[in-house]
Design an enzyme around this catalytic site. Structure first.
Site, PDB file in Angstrom:
ATOM      1  N   THR A  18       4.470   5.408 -11.840  1.00  0.00           N
ATOM      2  CA  THR A  18       5.288   6.308 -11.014  1.00  0.00           C
ATOM      3  C   THR A  18       5.375   5.839  -9.565  1.00  0.00           C
ATOM      4  O   THR A  18       6.426   5.947  -8.934  1.00  0.00           O
ATOM      5  CB  THR A  18       4.679   7.726 -11.067  1.00  0.00           C
ATOM      6  OG1 THR A  18       4.823   8.212 -12.396  1.00  0.00           O
ATOM      7  CG2 THR A  18       5.348   8.671 -10.101  1.00  0.00           C
ATOM      8  N   SER A  62       2.242   3.053 -17.405  1.00  0.00           N
ATOM      9  CA  SER A  62       0.856   2.650 -17.672  1.00  0.00           C
ATOM     10  C   SER A  62       0.453   2.815 -19.132  1.00  0.00           C
ATOM     11  O   SER A  62      -0.528   2.214 -19.575  1.00  0.00           O
ATOM     12  CB  SER A  62      -0.112   3.386 -16.757  1.00  0.00           C
ATOM     13  OG  SER A  62      -0.201   4.746 -17.085  1.00  0.00           O
ATOM     14  N   THR A  94      -0.531   6.680 -13.351  1.00  0.00           N
ATOM     15  CA  THR A  94      -1.742   7.505 -13.394  1.00  0.00           C
ATOM     16  C   THR A  94      -2.161   7.865 -14.817  1.00  0.00           C
ATOM     17  O   THR A  94      -3.293   8.271 -15.051  1.00  0.00           O
ATOM     18  CB  THR A  94      -1.532   8.809 -12.604  1.00  0.00           C
ATOM     19  OG1 THR A  94      -0.401   9.493 -13.157  1.00  0.00           O
ATOM     20  CG2 THR A  94      -1.313   8.537 -11.135  1.00  0.00           C
ATOM     21  N   ASP A  95      -1.229   7.716 -15.770  1.00  0.00           N
ATOM     22  CA  ASP A  95      -1.510   8.191 -17.127  1.00  0.00           C
ATOM     23  C   ASP A  95      -2.757   7.558 -17.746  1.00  0.00           C
ATOM     24  O   ASP A  95      -3.466   8.189 -18.528  1.00  0.00           O
ATOM     25  CB  ASP A  95      -0.313   7.912 -18.052  1.00  0.00           C
ATOM     26  CG  ASP A  95       0.873   8.813 -17.734  1.00  0.00           C
ATOM     27  OD1 ASP A  95       0.729   9.718 -16.887  1.00  0.00           O
ATOM     28  OD2 ASP A  95       1.941   8.605 -18.343  1.00  0.00           O
TER      29      ASP A  95
END
Ligand code: ASP
Length: 340
Positions: A18, A62, A94-95
């Protein structure tokens, strides 16, 4: 006063996510498009903190990263440190930060700070958090206080140990939490405050000749699960399995036989799906309880959640050799986390 080492050299390595995602002209959803150089350019005050260099390493959401990518990244970080970098910042989605950062923690055996960051709001939204997170991450990477901590995640001005951190919310800026431990520190104005320290894990040397990272399955238990999926795992070319059990480490009685059979062919780790706490050892005695499963040869995941246990078991399988099998290496990681 700026606490950073004067003119620290920091390498920012971008992987996508992101923080790097923008839309094209046709108004479709955002996708990763920006590399480390553009991310750095979006933070005009970065040169006041350190001499920052850039490396675009991957450009993916990710969820498309693999442990092979992280092994390659760890080697690239080692090279950067050999070339004189005082710290490294990795930007990514961030996932999967809780998994990639933990793998880096196990793979990079260096004193310099290795900091992973990302963003919850992409650059096309009002008040995107990426530039602030990158600035904070570079401050931490340049700080002498962050040396010797292993890999940390810096998001929302908090510093979290990779071994504890979890993404806990799908959209909140405060999504990263360390259940049961809390953050190690925080960034306040230009200051990096580290309140707690933990011993780096990389001394466990799980990186020995990691060229092929074996696949490990992760299966979460659910109400009424009859064990069919676990029964099928033996035929799917996995080298290990992690079971996210109920509560203190429990599965339905109907799953026990399949687990015992699987356990004959590969290491099987038992974790708790609760999100915090550790697997019990000797409290319950029913079929499918923690004591039953451990007696049948499953390995306790301790305080590792299923996702981190899967990373640890994959790397332990890759690093195992004649005098240290995967179960022994895995147990060392698990016990380092619980302080055992
Ligand atoms: N939503 C994700 C992020 O925060 C996308 C990803 O993980 O790549 O970056």
């Amino acid at each position: 006063m700026n606490e950073s080492t004067p003119r620290a050299r920091i390498l920012v390595i971008s992987l996508g996510g992101t923080i790097a995602s923008t839309s094209s002209d046709d108004n479709e959803g955002v996708v990763p498009r920006l590399g480390a150089r553009e991310l750095i350019a979006a933070v005009p005050t970065l040169p006041e903190v350190a001499d920052v260099e850039s490396l675009a390493f991957r450009q993916v959401p990710s969820g498309d990263l693999t442990l092979h990518d992280v092994v390659a990244l760890a080697r690239r970080i080692d090279e950067a440190v050999d070339q004189g970098m005082d710290g490294v910042v990795v930007t990514q989605g961030t996932d999967t930060i809780e998994e990639t950062s933990f793998a880096l923690d196990l793979l990079v055996d260096r004193a310099v700070p290795v900091v992973v960051t990302g963003a919850m709001r992409n650059p096309t939204l009002a008040s995107p958090d990426g530039p602030g997170n990158l600035l904070a991450a570079v401050r931490v990477a340049a700080s002498p206080h962050a040396r010797g901590l292993g890999c940390v995640v810096v998001v929302n001005d908090e510093v979290h140990a990779a071994r504890f951190v979890r993404k806990t919310h799908s959209s909140s800026l405060a999504t990263f939490q360390s259940p049961g431990a809390g953050p190690l520190g925080r960034v306040s104005e230009e200051n990096v405050r580290i309140a707690l320290r933990c011993r780096p894990l990389a001394h466990l040397r799980l990186d020995a000749d990691v060229d092929v990272v074996p696949e490990v399955a992760l299966v979460s238990c659910a109400l009424g699960d009859d064990g069919r999926l676990v029964g099928a795992l033996g035929d799917l070319d996995y080298r290990g399995a992690v079971i996210d059990g109920f509560g203190g480490g429990h599965v339905p009685a109907s799953m026990v036989d399949a687990l015992e059979e699987l356990r004959q062919t590969m290491p099987v780790v038992l974790c708790t799906r609760t999100g915090a706490g550790e697997v019990l050892a000797h409290t319950y005695g029913f079929a499918g309880s923690e004591s039953d499963l451990l007696a049948r040869g499953l390995l306790s995941g301790g305080a590792l959640d299923g996702r981190k246990a899967r990373v640890a078991l994959s790397l332990a399988l890759a690093a195992s050799h004649a005098s240290a099998d995967a179960a022994t290496l895995f147990a060392k990681v698990r016990d380092s986390l619980s302080g055992a």
